[in-house]
Enzyme design. Structure first.
Site, PDB file in Angstrom:
ATOM      1  N   HIS A  43      -6.957  -5.551  -1.706  1.00 15.67           N
ATOM      2  CA  HIS A  43      -5.699  -4.976  -1.229  1.00 15.67           C
ATOM      3  C   HIS A  43      -4.238  -5.736  -0.073  1.00 15.67           C
ATOM      4  O   HIS A  43      -5.087  -5.982   1.370  1.00 15.67           O
ATOM      5  CB  HIS A  43      -6.359  -3.873  -0.455  1.00 15.67           C
ATOM      6  CG  HIS A  43      -5.598  -2.523  -0.692  1.00 15.67           C
ATOM      7  ND1 HIS A  43      -5.066  -2.038  -1.311  1.00 15.67           N
ATOM      8  CD2 HIS A  43      -5.663  -2.259   0.615  1.00 15.67           C
ATOM      9  CE1 HIS A  43      -3.428  -1.522  -0.862  1.00 15.67           C
ATOM     10  NE2 HIS A  43      -3.845  -1.228   0.407  1.00 15.67           N
ATOM     11  N   ASP A  77      -7.766  -4.861  -6.182  1.00 19.73           N
ATOM     12  CA  ASP A  77      -7.944  -4.300  -4.783  1.00 19.73           C
ATOM     13  C   ASP A  77      -8.993  -2.871  -5.482  1.00 19.73           C
ATOM     14  O   ASP A  77      -8.663  -2.539  -6.384  1.00 19.73           O
ATOM     15  CB  ASP A  77      -6.481  -4.043  -5.171  1.00 19.73           C
ATOM     16  CG  ASP A  77      -5.875  -2.737  -4.196  1.00 19.73           C
ATOM     17  OD1 ASP A  77      -7.053  -2.874  -3.166  1.00 19.73           O
ATOM     18  OD2 ASP A  77      -4.689  -2.996  -4.115  1.00 19.73           O
ATOM     19  N   SER A 123       0.669  -1.349   0.045  1.00 18.89           N
ATOM     20  CA  SER A 123       0.188   0.341  -0.565  1.00 18.89           C
ATOM     21  C   SER A 123       0.629   1.052  -0.168  1.00 18.89           C
ATOM     22  O   SER A 123       1.497   1.317  -0.343  1.00 18.89           O
ATOM     23  CB  SER A 123      -1.215   0.059   1.083  1.00 18.89           C
ATOM     24  OG  SER A 123      -2.352   0.958   1.050  1.00 18.89           O
TER      25      SER A 123
END
Length: 774
Positions: A617, A585, A498
């Site tokens: 994600h 995602d 991320s």
């Protein structure tokens, strides 16, 4: 003789299985399965009536929920769910102990529904009873708002089935799934706060300016009782025992650290309760008794967790637990309704977690299980809090995990920045840190500026600094380790997911000579396309992203975001790179990874690419995670010289082959061309000789358009929007002076200008014009 032969075979097998193990002082190379495989048992909860314990355990290779009697052995447990593919991400008991409720999405798309299953109907360890989807929606995200004590058979849930950006609030009967609308959310409300009698009393609203408002909703009209700016924090926690005041965390005004206060919505009076006695960190957790409704304790996450006790009885019990579990951080889990029996956990940097049942009255502590029981604790490494100065002199806190058994000198290093970026790393057991330390790496986890918990100034110091000072905080952490003689400057890698993935890409573009290897997991590469793909249910915090990162709707902001996008500087990458992505995602779209892979491919620079078609994600399925870790482990060993395990189970090897993508085959999915409607548009409508100001906040996804509309006369939503070239059509579902109506909008977009008409039943055609707001 047989024993000698056996020993020789074991040594031979170990040598064949574990490559690069060497004869250094490092502890035995631990099988990655012990780090990243499914834990045998985890996630225990006690039923409110104290008769049962639920827990999570694999069934046919997937983590599912099981139930047993409180005094039964775990071997006697019965299966409650039988999800075949993805592990159950979370569950809880209903207040009356009749149901276990859990949530699940679809292959990582984060469209969560809530399911209920009756534990009394569980019959065996081989098959699970049927679970009922009580929110029953497609492409929706359910948010649980309340599990009311006064109505133990229901839950209050927010559902974005009417508008993907905002959640309406429903009361759902758990047994039947019947739902009753209790509040339609046309006012950008982010959540509801209930009082101690389960009445809706407060709501939180995010304005288009980014300001947060706390509203009292127990009168005829919602009333703003407190507000704070986009760079401040204010959030109600729960009502005081007197049911008049509510506890709130806030750093409004000249306060740097977030404090705990009491606020009276009727008098608007704020009463200070507490802040960190050492004046170092923000307020962390706030613990209440459901029996007495009193504040029990507050917690603060400094280098380690600190607890301030408010209730003497709970404090005595906690100190008793500490005497039995020395050197560990103790967490209170679920409890019986009367709070006499608790699930408690004990963990540390080298202890993944022990779970106990604690009987407060009898002072009995019964071990239930140890998470990852076969992981050799004595081979694990200590995590040490550190601090160092960044490029501008700012002190950066962080954590350093050094491999055991070797001198902390000239080591290979993996920098592991956290995600968010508005989050932080904390002291305790960290799977990746321990895994990498076991492979021989020093692991640096910096809490760079913009990390939460260290006060408002430290958080806001990251505004607009993606790739700039935020990245310096990471780079100067490497310099610190080199200056201390800990790091070999030629063997430093960076790895993260991320925002940590973004920092990884930024590291190899802005400071390519710093890193010898990089692993970017679900990593934004283009900040413009990242912001354009914000999920609809994050609409309330869109302005916060713009304010903290940069506004793509302004020329200045767009230039800044392009400069700070690693994709813009992909030609500078000279570091070996691995990219990892989940195909579904919703936060960091697959296009983010595709773009950077294609950019490297097109300049004939090698890049490794893994894409899991059934992930979002981050990877939730153990087989996907194991495949990714195995590949990254070898990749780092090749380029940094650490140890790695060459063997892997057949299913992991097969899965790694399936998710490995040849960069030559990557095609970037093109979005529909158009003028770019995403953003805020200030419009003037011309009706009956008068000008009426309107604000359209629109979100474009391909050729589909959604959003909100606000006017002095009322607000509403933009639905069924369609963009065809420079033409837009949409429905405006609005409430004008108490009357609901649906209007037809037709418009034309020319760059940052828009013109068009609005009409509806009984309303003549009204023209409008406007432009995109700065």
């Amino acid at each position: 003789m047989n024993k000698i032969i056996l020993i020789v075979l074991v040594i031979t097998f170990a040598t064949a299985t574990f490559a690069n193990s060497g004869t250094s002082g490092l502890p035995v190379l631990i099988d990655r399965e012990l780090f990243f495989g499914d834990p045998e048992i985890s996630g225990a909860q006690i039923s409110p009536n104290g008769k049962f314990v639920t827990f999570v355990k694999p069934f046919n290779g997937t983590r599912n929920i099981w139930v047993k009697g409180i005094n039964d052995d775990f071997s006697e447990a019965k299966l409650l769910t039988a999800e075949p593919k993805r592990p159950i991400p979370g569950y809880f008991w209903s207040r009356d102990s009749r149901f276990v409720l859990f949530v699940k999405d679809n292959d990582g798309d984060e469209n969560f529904n809530v399911y209920a299953v009756d534990p009394a109907s569980a019959e065996s360890a081989e098959s699970a009873p049927a679970a009922k989807n009580i929110t029953a929606g497609k492409k929706i995200r359910a948010l649980i708002q309340r599990v009311p004590r006064s109505k133990p058979g229901v839950i209050i849930v927010g559902l974005n089935d009417r508008d993907p950006a905002w959640h309406d609030f429903y009361e759902i009967d758990i047994a039947t799934g019947n739902k009753k609308l209790i509040m339609e959310n046309k006012d950008r409300l982010q959540g509801i706060v209930f009082d101690n009698k389960d009445r809706m009393r407060l709501s939180v609203k995010s304005l288009q300016s980014g300001e947060t408002q706390i509203l009292s909703i127990d009168g005829e009209k919602p009333e703003v009782v407190y507000s704070c700016g986009v760079f401040e924090t204010c959030a109600p926690i729960r009502f005081h025992k007197n049911n008049k005041q509510f506890y709130m965390r806030t750093n409004k005004g000249d306060r740097d650290l977030t404090q705990l206060v009491l606020f009276d919505p009727s008098t608007k009076k704020e009463t200070f309760v507490e802040e960190d006695p050492n004046k170092r960190v923000d307020l962390g957790g706030v613990i209440f008794s459901e029996v007495s409704q009193k504040l029990i304790a507050t917690t603060y996450q400094d280098d380690k967790t600190k607890i301030n006790w408010k209730d003497k009885a709970f404090e005595r019990d906690y100190k008793w637990l500490e005497s039995r579990l020395p050197g560990k951080e103790i967490g209170l889990g679920s409890s019986t309704t009367n709070e006499k029996i608790w699930i408690v956990s004990a963990s540390s940097d080298t202890e993944p977690g022990e779970t106990y049942i604690f009987n407060r009255a009898r002072k009995q502590l019964q071990l239930q299980y140890r998470i990852r029981k076969n992981l050799p604790r004595k081979a694990l490494a200590k995590m040490v809090p550190i601090r160092y100065k960044s490029s501008d002199g700012l002190e950066v806190p962080g954590y350093l995990t050094l491999p055991r058994g070797v001198e902390a000198k000239n080591l290979p290093v993996v920098v592991f920045p956290h995600g968010g970026p508005w989050g932080r790393d904390s002291w305790g057991f960290d799977t990746f840190a321990q895994f990498l330390a076991n492979r021989g790496y020093a692991v640096l986890q910096p809490n760079f500026r913009a990390s939460t918990g260290y006060g408002k100034k430290f958080l806001n110091a990251g505004n607009g600094e993606w790739g700039d000072l935020m990245q310096d905080d990471i780079t100067w952490g490497v310099k610190y380790l080199v200056d201390e003689g800990i790091a070999d400057p030629k063997r430093v890698g960076i790895m993260g997911g991320s925002y940590g993935g973004y920092a990884t890409l930024a590291g190899v573009t802005y400071t390519p000579d710093t890193y010898a290897a990089a692993v970017a997991i679900v990593a934004p590469s283009n900040l413009i396309t990242l912001l354009e793909s914000i999920p609809p249910y994050w609409e309330a915090i869109r302005t916060m992203f713009y304010k903290r990162m940069g506004d793509p709707n302004t020329e200045e902001g767009r230039k800044q975001l392009m400069r700070q996008s690693p994709l813009t500087h992909a030609d500078k990458i000279t570091t070996p790179l691995m990219v990892v992505q989940g195909a579904n995602d919703p936060r960091v779209n697959k296009r983010e990874s595709d773009q950077i892979v294609v950019a490297l491919r097109d300049r004939n620079y090698p890049v490794e690419y893994l894409v899991a078609p059934d992930e979002g994600h981050g990877f939730a399925r153990p087989v996907n995670n194991m495949a990714m870790v195995a590949s990254a482990e070898k990749f780092l060993a090749i380029h940094l010289g650490g140890r790695y395990q060459s063997s892997m189970p057949a299913n992991v090897s097969k899965r790694l082959a399936e998710i490995t993508v040849d960069p030559k085959d990557v095609k970037i999915e093109m979005v529909a061309s158009g003028p770019g409607l995403t953003g805020v548009w200030k419009v003037e409508a011309f009706a009956g000789g008068q000008q009426v100001p309107m604000t359209f906040e629109m979100k474009q996804d391909g050729d589909a358009v959604t959003g909100t509309v606000s006017t002095p006369l009322g607000n509403g939503t933009i639905t069924d929007g369609k963009l065809d070239g420079d033409k837009i059509t949409a429905k405006l579902a609005v409430n004008i002076q108490g009357q609901d109506m649906v209007l037809d909008m037709t418009g034309k977009v020319d760059g940052d200008k828009i013109t068009g008409t609005i009409e509806g039943p009984g309303i003549p055609e009204v023209s409008f014009e406007g432009k995109k707001s700065n």
